[in-house]
Design a protein around this motif. Sequence first.
Motif, short mmCIF file in Angstrom:
data_model
loop_
_atom_site.label_atom_id
_atom_site.label_comp_id
_atom_site.label_asym_id
_atom_site.label_seq_id
_atom_site.Cartn_x
_atom_site.Cartn_y
_atom_site.Cartn_z
N ILE A 18 -4.77 2.52 10.77
CA ILE A 18 -3.38 4.34 11.05
C ILE A 18 -5.05 4.44 10.33
O ILE A 18 -4.77 5.63 9.55
CB ILE A 18 -2.75 3.77 9.55
N THR A 64 -4.60 13.32 -3.40
CA THR A 64 -3.44 11.60 -3.80
C THR A 64 -3.99 10.76 -4.06
O THR A 64 -3.60 10.03 -5.36
CB THR A 64 -2.51 11.95 -2.32
N VAL A 99 -4.51 -7.50 3.13
CA VAL A 99 -4.84 -6.75 4.81
C VAL A 99 -5.68 -6.11 4.26
O VAL A 99 -4.95 -4.83 3.11
CB VAL A 99 -3.40 -6.84 5.59
N TYR A 108 -3.80 7.88 -7.29
CA TYR A 108 -4.49 5.98 -7.70
C TYR A 108 -5.75 6.26 -8.79
O TYR A 108 -6.23 5.57 -8.58
CB TYR A 108 -5.57 5.69 -5.30
N GLY A 160 -3.45 -2.95 2.33
CA GLY A 160 -3.85 -1.24 1.89
C GLY A 160 -4.15 -1.27 0.23
O GLY A 160 -5.40 -2.06 -0.77
N ALA A 161 -4.06 -0.58 0.07
CA ALA A 161 -3.64 0.43 -1.21
C ALA A 161 -2.84 -0.40 -2.40
O ALA A 161 -3.69 -0.90 -3.75
CB ALA A 161 -3.27 1.16 -1.90
N LEU A 168 -7.79 5.37 8.38
CA LEU A 168 -8.22 5.48 7.02
C LEU A 168 -9.19 4.82 6.62
O LEU A 168 -9.70 3.58 7.08
CB LEU A 168 -7.22 5.69 6.59
N ALA A 227 -5.15 -2.92 5.50
CA ALA A 227 -4.62 -2.53 6.63
C ALA A 227 -4.83 -1.11 6.75
O ALA A 227 -4.52 -0.52 7.92
CB ALA A 227 -3.40 -2.47 6.35
N GLY A 251 0.86 -1.38 0.00
CA GLY A 251 0.16 -0.22 0.00
C GLY A 251 0.61 0.78 0.18
O GLY A 251 1.82 1.00 0.18
N GLN A 252 0.08 2.41 0.17
CA GLN A 252 1.16 3.41 0.21
C GLN A 252 2.33 3.54 0.64
O GLN A 252 2.23 3.19 1.99
CB GLN A 252 -0.21 4.74 0.91
N ASP A 253 3.30 4.16 0.76
CA ASP A 253 4.24 4.30 1.64
C ASP A 253 4.34 5.13 2.80
O ASP A 253 4.04 6.46 2.13
CB ASP A 253 5.54 4.70 0.65
C1 LHQ Z 1 6.39 -0.45 4.73
C2 LHQ Z 1 5.75 -0.40 4.20
C3 LHQ Z 1 4.43 0.67 3.93
C4 LHQ Z 1 6.20 2.00 3.97
C5 LHQ Z 1 5.72 -2.11 4.98
N1 LHQ Z 1 5.15 2.16 4.46
N2 LHQ Z 1 7.53 0.57 4.08
C6 LHQ Z 1 -3.10 6.28 1.89
C7 LHQ Z 1 -2.56 6.64 2.30
C8 LHQ Z 1 -2.13 8.28 1.75
C9 LHQ Z 1 -3.66 8.33 0.42
C10 LHQ Z 1 -3.90 7.68 0.26
O1 LHQ Z 1 -4.41 6.49 0.35
C11 LHQ Z 1 -4.06 5.35 0.58
C12 LHQ Z 1 -4.10 4.13 1.05
C13 LHQ Z 1 -2.89 3.25 1.67
O2 LHQ Z 1 -2.53 1.99 0.92
S1 LHQ Z 1 -3.02 2.99 4.10
C14 LHQ Z 1 -2.49 1.32 3.97
C15 LHQ Z 1 -0.95 1.94 3.98
N3 LHQ Z 1 -0.47 0.46 4.10
C16 LHQ Z 1 -0.37 0.07 6.14
O3 LHQ Z 1 -0.88 0.16 6.60
C17 LHQ Z 1 0.92 -1.50 5.93
C18 LHQ Z 1 1.63 -1.22 6.34
N4 LHQ Z 1 2.37 -2.42 6.32
C19 LHQ Z 1 1.91 -3.35 7.13
O4 LHQ Z 1 1.37 -3.21 8.13
C20 LHQ Z 1 3.49 -4.18 7.08
O5 LHQ Z 1 4.51 -4.03 7.25
C21 LHQ Z 1 2.84 -5.72 6.39
C22 LHQ Z 1 1.51 -7.03 7.21
C23 LHQ Z 1 1.83 -5.43 5.13
C24 LHQ Z 1 3.64 -6.92 6.06
O6 LHQ Z 1 4.13 -7.02 7.08
P1 LHQ Z 1 5.40 -7.58 7.92
O7 LHQ Z 1 5.51 -8.82 6.66
O8 LHQ Z 1 5.84 -7.89 8.65
O9 LHQ Z 1 6.57 -7.04 7.31
P2 LHQ Z 1 7.32 -5.71 7.52
O10 LHQ Z 1 5.86 -4.82 8.09
O11 LHQ Z 1 8.65 -6.12 8.79
O12 LHQ Z 1 7.95 -5.06 6.47
C25 LHQ Z 1 9.06 -5.15 5.76
C26 LHQ Z 1 9.30 -3.38 5.66
O13 LHQ Z 1 8.72 -3.06 4.86
C27 LHQ Z 1 9.80 -2.57 6.67
O14 LHQ Z 1 10.74 -2.37 6.59
P3 LHQ Z 1 12.72 -2.09 7.74
O15 LHQ Z 1 13.19 -1.43 7.48
O16 LHQ Z 1 11.74 -2.13 9.02
O17 LHQ Z 1 12.62 -4.10 7.22
C28 LHQ Z 1 8.67 -1.59 6.91
O18 LHQ Z 1 8.63 -0.65 7.58
C29 LHQ Z 1 8.78 -1.78 5.31
N5 LHQ Z 1 6.61 -1.70 4.62
N6 LHQ Z 1 4.98 -1.58 4.36
N7 LHQ Z 1 3.87 0.61 3.54
#
Ligand code: LHQ
Length: 263
Positions: free
Chosen positions: A140, A84, A134, A89, A113-114, A142, A136, A63-65
């Motif tokens: 957060i 945005t 997810v 999108y 997420g996205a 949203l 997701a 999804g979104q960074d």
């Molecule tokens: C990430 C991300 C991420 C950056 C993992 N960004 N780094 C939003 C806002 C504005 C307008 C428009 O619409 C939107 C739409 C959206 O998409 S909102 C939803 C955004 N996405 C999320 O909330 C998902 C966030 N991520 C997670 O919940 C988990 O990372 C998932 C479930 C995807 C995967 O979990 P794991 O397999 O445990 O991996 P991890 O969490 O350890 O992530 C691996 C790396 O990727 C980690 O970086 P690091 O440097 O610590 O290794 C994360 O920070 C990075 N990452 N998602 N969205």
Amino acid sequence: MFETIRYEVDGAIAWITLHRPERLNAITPQMLAELRDAFADVRRDDRVRVAVLTGEGRGFCAGQDLRMVDSGAGEASTIDYRKTVENGYNPLIEAMTSLEKPVIAMVNGVAAGAGASLALACDLRVASDQASFVQAFVHIGLIPDSGATWFLPRLVGLAKAMELTFLGETVSAEEAWRIGLVNRVVPHEQLREEVGRLAERLATLPTTAIGLTKRALYDGLHASLHDSLQREAILQQLAGQTEDHREGVQAFREKRRPVFRGR
Ligand code: LHQ
């Protein structure tokens, strides 16, 4: 020419790969622009009859960074979310769904997420047994965007859509298949091969008829039966004028397999 995605055309298939594996292919404005350009290329290129969208590494798309979402402690984000979504999108989702060629999501890992919305905007979803989904957004604070509120209830029903979006729980590939979120689940090692086979098969089918079928199905989701019947008549007229239709009928009469050229 692309930096955040890879775009490769192999025969009649365009492979579009999200390419920020260290961030689970989280989406940036540049990635959105590149994806819009890639799908415009798919639309323009007559050789391409099928597109596949996938992710590099262990994720499909997170999804979104969120590192780019600057929300200082306790303060509201400074990003204009409406712009945005509207300018970043939404045109991509509309480009994918209005494209009159089949699009397959090859879901290699987590789609959040996205990132999940991108998979939903594809016509078919083939998931690795290691993939997961997810919603997701709720985590957060949203709402589901990029079409998720439109696709989800249509794919899994309203009750399940409410559950998935309210709770934001992780849905395994098997569960995604059970509730109709994905078309197929395959062992991870066989994902590319299986999707390649499916894409090759789709590429030998009458592309115009499939494109018009996609249009009729999408338009039919918010139309009356009367309107759908009328639309079918208009689109059938278009399909009936293609070389592939003539070839199909001729092959039937000659008791042989048709050779469709996508024209
Ligand atoms: C990430 C991300 C991420 C950056 C993992 N960004 N780094 C939003 C806002 C504005 C307008 C428009 O619409 C939107 C739409 C959206 O998409 S909102 C939803 C955004 N996405 C999320 O909330 C998902 C966030 N991520 C997670 O919940 C988990 O990372 C998932 C479930 C995807 C995967 O979990 P794991 O397999 O445990 O991996 P991890 O969490 O350890 O992530 C691996 C790396 O990727 C980690 O970086 P690091 O440097 O610590 O290794 C994360 O920070 C990075 N990452 N998602 N969205």
